[in-house]
Design an enzyme around this catalytic site. Sequence first.
Site: not given
Length: 398
Positions: A104, A109, A302, A376
């Site tokens: 990831h 994630d 895209y 985090e």
Amino acid sequence: MNLLTRIQSLSEESFTEVVAWRRHLHANPELSYEEFNTSKFVAAQLRSFGIEPQEGIATTGIVALIKGKNPEKKSVALRADMDALPIQEINNVPYKSTKPGVMHACGHDVHTSSLLGTAKILQQVKDQFEGTIKLIFQPGEEKNPGGASYMIRDGALLNPTPSSIIGQHVMPLVPVGKIGFREGMYMASSDEIYLKVIGKGGHGAAPELTIDPVVIAAHIIIALQQVISRNASPKQPTVLTFGRIIGEGATNIIPDEVNIAGTFRALNEAWRKEGLQKITKMAESIAEGMGGKCEVTISHGYPYLENNPEVTRRIRKAAEAYVGKENVVDIDLTLGSEDFAYYSHVVPASFYRLGTRNESKGITSYVHTPTFDIDEGALKIGPGLMAWMALAELDSIN
Ligand SMILES: [Zn+2]
Ligand SMILES: [Zn+2]
């Protein structure tokens, strides 16, 4: 307790759990369109909150609804992507990827665990807002043609069609605690170009008996830059990069063919189409003029991503209330690309950035690198912030 304070405290409370989800996903990454276990994990968490997921959309995608009071009134969609990248992680962290060669490294994630946190919060306050929240967990953001295009094909934006859609992405250039926004044009369309230059190989000392594809390839690469400098409007950013060129001859061997691969980026659909035609025509005719052949293959990626100004202004204002004006920053236009763009061509959309950088902890690596990680602490903010923005879009706050 007012709703903002309640959401902020619910976000704080769920922090440990959201980090555990993120670490589980980080340790167990799955490549694009193979997110089977990730999808099962997401569905199981949603059920544990009392939210019934619709599974199997675009194979591994999930859509789920959280209905507030008066659910027909309005709806807003929140999107997360679930796939990882073919990169070998070299971070030495307890939640390091357990799958060789899969990581990831783009923070999907983080997006998935953050949206799960958002879902849990919204489910707990559903008696305090009017309208419906649509959660979209999609596969394959990293690989053409983009999981978002399959989600739309399979009806993710129907029943109900949201009045707007919001997407979040980690940003290692922005310090943790800060949130970045941009109104209007934000990211580029992206197409992959594959050129197979075919000549006729032979002895390097007898070029007259060959058609040298290496020389043809060299001419094509240089000439194609003129599509950017002479055909594109100088007022419109556009890029053509060839990062791969393979001719497997030797010092004294002219090979039969040379393969070139690159990417073409644009911010305008008309120019994108025209540019691809010019690139094709020029590569083919240069090769032909030099006695060889060039086969051009284009893998369409895209479209451009434009952030709807009204939606962006509203969610930015909501973010200012949530994290404080001093923590909301402007972000630059980029010629990167993102499949969230597909949604933005169907409903008003805004894609914002969650700051994840922390220099004091050495967390500075860019996305798509083997050392990418996040602070985090961003997950203290992400879940509640997105919940608050969703309520702003439902006109349930002022
Ligand atoms: Zn990525
Ligand atoms: Zn990404």
